[in-house]
Design a protein around this motif. Sequence first.
Motif, short mmCIF file in Angstrom:
data_model
loop_
_atom_site.label_atom_id
_atom_site.label_comp_id
_atom_site.label_asym_id
_atom_site.label_seq_id
_atom_site.Cartn_x
_atom_site.Cartn_y
_atom_site.Cartn_z
N SER A 518 9.60 14.63 -2.51
CA SER A 518 10.29 14.64 -1.08
C SER A 518 11.04 15.81 -0.97
CB SER A 518 10.85 13.17 -0.90
OG SER A 518 9.72 12.03 -1.03
N ASP A 519 11.73 15.98 -2.01
CA ASP A 519 12.95 17.11 -1.99
C ASP A 519 12.54 18.57 -1.34
OD1 ASP A 519 14.93 15.34 -2.86
OD2 ASP A 519 15.35 16.27 -4.81
N LEU A 520 11.15 18.79 -2.06
CA LEU A 520 10.78 19.88 -1.57
C LEU A 520 10.12 19.97 -0.17
CD1 LEU A 520 9.03 22.52 -2.18
CD2 LEU A 520 7.26 21.36 -3.05
N VAL A 530 13.48 27.56 -2.23
CA VAL A 530 13.43 26.72 -3.13
C VAL A 530 12.63 27.54 -4.19
CG1 VAL A 530 13.34 24.57 -1.90
CG2 VAL A 530 10.99 26.06 -2.31
N SER A 531 12.87 27.12 -5.50
CA SER A 531 12.43 27.52 -6.93
C SER A 531 11.20 26.97 -7.04
CB SER A 531 13.46 27.33 -7.92
OG SER A 531 12.90 27.50 -9.13
N LYS A 532 10.29 27.73 -7.58
CA LYS A 532 9.12 26.96 -8.03
C LYS A 532 9.16 26.25 -9.37
CE LYS A 532 6.16 30.66 -6.02
NZ LYS A 532 5.02 31.73 -6.34
N ALA A 533 10.10 26.45 -10.14
CA ALA A 533 10.42 25.51 -11.17
C ALA A 533 10.88 24.43 -10.94
CB ALA A 533 11.38 26.27 -11.96
N TYR A 534 11.59 23.93 -9.93
CA TYR A 534 12.00 22.92 -9.66
C TYR A 534 11.71 22.01 -8.56
CZ TYR A 534 14.74 23.85 -14.11
OH TYR A 534 15.12 24.21 -15.10
N PHE A 535 11.00 22.69 -7.56
CA PHE A 535 10.47 22.16 -6.37
C PHE A 535 8.93 22.20 -6.18
CE2 PHE A 535 15.16 23.13 -5.54
CZ PHE A 535 15.46 21.87 -4.98
#
Length: 535
Positions: A518-520, A530-535
């Motif tokens: 949901s954050d993404l 947003v970073s692909k690594a964390y979202f």
Amino acid sequence: MNRCQKWIVLGFLFFAACSPEVDENTLQTLKEELQGKALEEVYEAFEYQPIWINGSGLSADGEEFMEILQRDIAADGLDKDNYHYAPLQQQLDKLEQDGGASALVELELIMSEAFVRLAHDLHYGRVDPSDRSSKWKMEPKSSDVNEEEALASVGKGKASSIRELLEDLRPQNTLYDGLRSALESLLNEKSDFGDTPIHYDGALEVSDRAEVILQVRRVLEAMGEQGLSQAEQPQVYDEDLANAVKRFQKRHGLKEDGVLGEDFWRAINYSKEDLMVKLKVNLERLRWLPDFLSQEGPKVLVNIPNYYMDYVVDQDTVFSTRAVVGKEYYQTPVFAAKMNYLVFSPYWNLPEGILWAETIPAILKDKNYLSAHHMEVVDKEGQRIDPSNISWKKLKKEEGFPYLIRQRPGDENALGRVKFMFPNTYNIYIHDSPAKALFDRDERAFSHGCIRIADPDGFAAVLLKDDQEWGKDSIANAMKLEEEKQVNLAVKPSVWILYLTAWKSAEGLQLREDVYGSDLQLAQKMEEKVSKAYF
């Protein structure tokens, strides 16, 4: 009048004398420009007097509002450019060359539009939660704030200051204040931790030696830990570092074992930018919510990403237990309800989704499936039906199942020995579970949407503590009945099922994994990078 008061009055008179009044031409131009526009009625209420300008540029309120856009709202996770900051600056530059009525009026109207938008977003949020996710079922915040009325209060001189007025529009609770303070600290933080990810294959424990431990020390210090880089052997994993690691693990909802393993490496590699985005999306969620913390009465709080259920009375958490929530495919919805009763030794009535997706296919493979799982078929009156008389192969989902399948009370019942009911349209409730091993895991998203808790008898005891009929022994006996027993609650707590992946506590900033992604989704709606690594 004392000396201090005299200086205040003299200062005010001096300021008033130095602030040129708006001429009649500008007032007439403002009135003409407002005709047919949304803000016309607002300005009509105070006879079309300008709010943000004086005869030569910005008034005191105008200057204060520009300062708020430039310095204050970033800590709310809001971008000044969404509130006409660049056009306002351009208009101010234009005024230096052309101080005519049309330029002043245009500045006034742009600033009023910016104020109205900001007032709305601070109170209700930028994004409409109903557009973001089908699983956000929380009733919208009551529309007790009208941003145009807020503007009118400024125009009528009723607001003591723009900053105080906007402060009153923010969510009035400690969750919002704490998270806003955390974001403000990050914005002022000079070190850019996480820009260089830490890579290590495997795990490290106390007494291990590795060059990567130097990086761990530096990152944890950037996050607020003290003195870690001053160790005599900084490449060695010592007890001081282990204690700092355990505090870090606790703040991230990880197992507090001090082991630098896979979960630790992932958590510590959050960049400053990623972390700020995480705080921004959670501030937005808090703007959607009503101020539930200040509402009277006990509360049951379940924060889905935290995997815990808390019972709160008068702002104090008096009971807490681990929880299992819905898996990603069967997400637990976000909503609020009132807990009315609990049921000891409950039947489990299989939901339609599970019935067609799992149970009926299992019956087709094994005719003894129902008896092996202590299940029975009943009609609408509760009369048992012989399952051998049902043509299972001819059943069609679109025609519906004419009966009800339920699991009898017992140790293997999927609801365990007690369920806690807060009637809602989503068929979600809190219950015991026979699958106790799942509560030992760090990530606990395994259910079909309902919330399982590790200590159901303890929770029942807390809810029934003022009822002399229900003590420890009577609760234990009720959880071993062959037929279910309903107990209505004298005190009915409100139940709040939330989704927060960041919040501030006494131990510091708490962060949790975005179990439902949901954050993404929200970050994209808010146009955050947003970073692909964390979202």
